[in-house]
Scaffold this motif. Sequence first.
Motif, PDB file in Angstrom:
ATOM      1  N   SER A  47       0.816  -1.227   0.000  1.00 19.85           N
ATOM      2  CA  SER A  47       0.000   0.000   0.000  1.00 19.85           C
ATOM      3  C   SER A  47       0.843   1.269   0.000  1.00 19.85           C
ATOM      4  O   SER A  47       0.723   2.124  -0.891  1.00 19.85           O
ATOM      5  CB  SER A  47      -0.942  -0.004   1.203  1.00 19.85           C
ATOM      6  OG  SER A  47      -1.937  -0.971   1.068  1.00 19.85           O
ATOM      7  N   VAL A  48       1.710   1.423   0.981  1.00 17.16           N
ATOM      8  CA  VAL A  48       2.482   2.663   1.106  1.00 17.16           C
ATOM      9  C   VAL A  48       3.512   2.817  -0.018  1.00 17.16           C
ATOM     10  O   VAL A  48       3.584   3.885  -0.640  1.00 17.16           O
ATOM     11  CB  VAL A  48       3.144   2.750   2.496  1.00 17.16           C
ATOM     12  CG1 VAL A  48       4.080   3.965   2.562  1.00 17.16           C
ATOM     13  CG2 VAL A  48       2.083   2.853   3.587  1.00 17.16           C
ATOM     14  N   PRO A  49       4.321   1.789  -0.322  1.00 12.06           N
ATOM     15  CA  PRO A  49       5.303   1.973  -1.405  1.00 12.06           C
ATOM     16  C   PRO A  49       4.674   2.329  -2.752  1.00 12.06           C
ATOM     17  O   PRO A  49       5.173   3.216  -3.456  1.00 12.06           O
ATOM     18  CB  PRO A  49       6.010   0.612  -1.472  1.00 12.06           C
ATOM     19  CG  PRO A  49       5.832   0.021  -0.122  1.00 12.06           C
ATOM     20  CD  PRO A  49       4.491   0.482   0.338  1.00 12.06           C
ATOM     21  N   LEU A  50       3.579   1.656  -3.114  1.00 12.63           N
ATOM     22  CA  LEU A  50       2.953   1.946  -4.395  1.00 12.63           C
ATOM     23  C   LEU A  50       2.291   3.321  -4.401  1.00 12.63           C
ATOM     24  O   LEU A  50       2.363   4.053  -5.402  1.00 12.63           O
ATOM     25  CB  LEU A  50       1.923   0.869  -4.739  1.00 12.63           C
ATOM     26  CG  LEU A  50       2.489  -0.496  -5.144  1.00 12.63           C
ATOM     27  CD1 LEU A  50       1.361  -1.481  -5.438  1.00 12.63           C
ATOM     28  CD2 LEU A  50       3.395  -0.366  -6.363  1.00 12.63           C
ATOM     29  N   ALA A  51       1.641   3.682  -3.296  1.00 14.02           N
ATOM     30  CA  ALA A  51       1.022   5.011  -3.224  1.00 14.02           C
ATOM     31  C   ALA A  51       2.085   6.103  -3.325  1.00 14.02           C
ATOM     32  O   ALA A  51       1.867   7.142  -3.968  1.00 14.02           O
ATOM     33  CB  ALA A  51       0.246   5.147  -1.912  1.00 14.02           C
ATOM     34  N   HIS A  52       3.232   5.883  -2.718  1.00 17.61           N
ATOM     35  CA  HIS A  52       4.329   6.851  -2.797  1.00 17.61           C
ATOM     36  C   HIS A  52       4.879   6.933  -4.218  1.00 17.61           C
ATOM     37  O   HIS A  52       5.147   8.026  -4.737  1.00 17.61           O
ATOM     38  CB  HIS A  52       5.436   6.454  -1.818  1.00 17.61           C
ATOM     39  CG  HIS A  52       6.529   7.486  -1.714  1.00 17.61           C
ATOM     40  ND1 HIS A  52       7.671   7.438  -2.471  1.00 17.61           N
ATOM     41  CD2 HIS A  52       6.636   8.601  -0.945  1.00 17.61           C
ATOM     42  CE1 HIS A  52       8.444   8.475  -2.186  1.00 17.61           C
ATOM     43  NE2 HIS A  52       7.842   9.191  -1.265  1.00 17.61           N
ATOM     44  N   ALA A  53       5.029   5.784  -4.870  1.00 20.47           N
ATOM     45  CA  ALA A  53       5.573   5.762  -6.230  1.00 20.47           C
ATOM     46  C   ALA A  53       4.660   6.474  -7.223  1.00 20.47           C
ATOM     47  O   ALA A  53       5.141   7.064  -8.203  1.00 20.47           O
ATOM     48  CB  ALA A  53       5.810   4.320  -6.669  1.00 20.47           C
ATOM     49  N   LEU A  54       3.353   6.437  -6.977  1.00 20.27           N
ATOM     50  CA  LEU A  54       2.382   7.021  -7.905  1.00 20.27           C
ATOM     51  C   LEU A  54       1.847   8.366  -7.434  1.00 20.27           C
ATOM     52  O   LEU A  54       0.840   8.855  -7.956  1.00 20.27           O
ATOM     53  CB  LEU A  54       1.209   6.046  -8.096  1.00 20.27           C
ATOM     54  CG  LEU A  54       1.563   4.700  -8.732  1.00 20.27           C
ATOM     55  CD1 LEU A  54       0.371   3.749  -8.652  1.00 20.27           C
ATOM     56  CD2 LEU A  54       2.017   4.873 -10.169  1.00 20.27           C
ATOM     57  N   ARG A  55       2.515   8.978  -6.467  1.00 17.49           N
ATOM     58  CA  ARG A  55       1.969  10.184  -5.833  1.00 17.49           C
ATOM     59  C   ARG A  55       1.852  11.370  -6.797  1.00 17.49           C
ATOM     60  O   ARG A  55       1.046  12.275  -6.576  1.00 17.49           O
ATOM     61  CB  ARG A  55       2.829  10.581  -4.634  1.00 17.49           C
ATOM     62  CG  ARG A  55       4.239  11.040  -4.982  1.00 17.49           C
ATOM     63  CD  ARG A  55       5.094  11.182  -3.724  1.00 17.49           C
ATOM     64  NE  ARG A  55       6.437  11.696  -4.028  1.00 17.49           N
ATOM     65  CZ  ARG A  55       7.426  10.967  -4.511  1.00 17.49           C
ATOM     66  NH1 ARG A  55       7.216   9.688  -4.771  1.00 17.49           N
ATOM     67  NH2 ARG A  55       8.604  11.497  -4.745  1.00 17.49           N
ATOM     68  N   VAL A  99      -3.381   0.210  -3.973  1.00 20.00           N
ATOM     69  CA  VAL A  99      -3.359   1.624  -4.333  1.00 20.00           C
ATOM     70  C   VAL A  99      -4.772   2.201  -4.360  1.00 20.00           C
ATOM     71  O   VAL A  99      -4.997   3.361  -4.016  1.00 20.00           O
ATOM     72  CB  VAL A  99      -2.690   1.815  -5.710  1.00 20.00           C
ATOM     73  CG1 VAL A  99      -2.559   3.293  -6.050  1.00 20.00           C
ATOM     74  CG2 VAL A  99      -1.320   1.159  -5.735  1.00 20.00           C
ATOM     75  N   PHE A 100      -5.743   1.390  -4.754  1.00 21.09           N
ATOM     76  CA  PHE A 100      -7.122   1.874  -4.896  1.00 21.09           C
ATOM     77  C   PHE A 100      -7.638   2.507  -3.615  1.00 21.09           C
ATOM     78  O   PHE A 100      -8.192   3.604  -3.634  1.00 21.09           O
ATOM     79  CB  PHE A 100      -8.026   0.717  -5.318  1.00 21.09           C
ATOM     80  CG  PHE A 100      -9.486   1.077  -5.344  1.00 21.09           C
ATOM     81  CD1 PHE A 100     -10.012   1.800  -6.392  1.00 21.09           C
ATOM     82  CD2 PHE A 100     -10.336   0.710  -4.306  1.00 21.09           C
ATOM     83  CE1 PHE A 100     -11.358   2.149  -6.422  1.00 21.09           C
ATOM     84  CE2 PHE A 100     -11.671   1.049  -4.320  1.00 21.09           C
ATOM     85  CZ  PHE A 100     -12.194   1.772  -5.382  1.00 21.09           C
ATOM     86  N   TRP A 101      -7.472   1.826  -2.473  1.00 16.95           N
ATOM     87  CA  TRP A 101      -8.005   2.362  -1.221  1.00 16.95           C
ATOM     88  C   TRP A 101      -7.301   3.640  -0.795  1.00 16.95           C
ATOM     89  O   TRP A 101      -7.873   4.464  -0.090  1.00 16.95           O
ATOM     90  CB  TRP A 101      -7.921   1.310  -0.123  1.00 16.95           C
ATOM     91  CG  TRP A 101      -8.934   0.232  -0.278  1.00 16.95           C
ATOM     92  CD1 TRP A 101      -8.717  -1.076  -0.581  1.00 16.95           C
ATOM     93  CD2 TRP A 101     -10.356   0.372  -0.162  1.00 16.95           C
ATOM     94  NE1 TRP A 101      -9.911  -1.759  -0.668  1.00 16.95           N
ATOM     95  CE2 TRP A 101     -10.930  -0.895  -0.415  1.00 16.95           C
ATOM     96  CE3 TRP A 101     -11.198   1.448   0.122  1.00 16.95           C
ATOM     97  CZ2 TRP A 101     -12.301  -1.108  -0.388  1.00 16.95           C
ATOM     98  CZ3 TRP A 101     -12.566   1.229   0.142  1.00 16.95           C
ATOM     99  CH2 TRP A 101     -13.102  -0.040  -0.105  1.00 16.95           C
ATOM    100  N   ALA A 102      -6.048   3.827  -1.226  1.00 14.99           N
ATOM    101  CA  ALA A 102      -5.336   5.052  -0.886  1.00 14.99           C
ATOM    102  C   ALA A 102      -5.804   6.224  -1.736  1.00 14.99           C
ATOM    103  O   ALA A 102      -5.897   7.360  -1.263  1.00 14.99           O
ATOM    104  CB  ALA A 102      -3.829   4.834  -1.070  1.00 14.99           C
TER     105      ALA A 102
END
Length: 376
Positions: A47-55, A99-102
């Motif tokens: 969750s966190v790594p992917l959300a950060h990568a796609l920020r 990533v969706f929930w973020a």
Amino acid sequence: MLAAFTFNTVENLPVGLLEPVSEGLRISLSAVGLLVTCYGVTVAVASVPLAHALRAVPRRHVLAWLLAALVVSSVVAASAGSYLLLLAARLAAALAQAVFWAVMGPVAVGLFGPEVRGRVVGALSVAGSLALVVGVPAGTWLGRQSGWRLPLALPAALGLVSLVTIAALLPTSRPEEEPAAYGTAPDVRRFGTVLAAGFLSATGAFAGYTYVVTFLGDVSGFAPATVDVLLAVFGAACLAGVSVTAMALDRFPQAALTAAVATQGVGMLGLYAAGTRPVAAVAFLVLMGGALGPVFMTAQNAMLQCAPGRTDLALAANSGGYNAGIAAGAALGALLLPHVGPRGVFLAGGLLTAGACAVLLGGQSPRHPPEPAGRR
């Protein structure tokens, strides 16, 4: 809402298709169960790594690609001829859900004014809860009628509808410029408190819930057919709890989270103390079910307020922590069950939930004692 319903349905579908998938691919029931476990662990870790990568990527584009991944993974899962291919398709869907929930929360609430954002979070949570009440049971029934492949394929159609709608209608903007990109009341201490309480409450809840069928049969003495009905009652209570809490979320955001965690604790400890009495067991089961959905929903809403930075990263951290708690709770229950039995497992889960409540109450205390009047 449709996308939230579809993702949650996909995550939990194997629960109702254990036997058909096991027979169709000639694998053990436990191997099919791992499809759910691996899904949850993937969401927790990614969750966190992917959300950060796609920020920095516009949210419309991110959501469109996530839904495209859901559609493709559902088609691959339904046509899989081996366990490894089915597992790979499930992991691809899990990465998309991580990533969706973020991303989904800030995008949805950003379309509305701050005064009604709690209701928007509630609507999304109702849709997610419907997956357990409608989506999984419908998939289970369909699997018995036509085999396991059709239930795994149908989410592709729902995902495609969501994909087309979002790609065509959602505004495109820079992520950092969206209305809900940052918390309305940033607070590092509150952020840590909610994160810790969410993990503890999820660990406690799923330490017991994983073995609720065993509890209702061995401790409460219900027949298997009655246990099936009670599981449906549990799901209905979860949906009702989310619906009721959503109406109060905008007015009492902080109290709603504490009340949900406290209700979950009362339900679990009540099952431990009075679960041998059928009427009391049903009452406390409903209490626990009525709190399970609202705990995550109110925590997500709190993150939209107290996020010390971007809300998408805060929501990713909360989703990851909650899924880690689910995995930890299931593992804890498995370790305790042979030694303390199902009652003891619910006691442990109830105590962990009480700990989560204590963390929340402690986080509400003033940071510094008030100064004497003469020093002001």
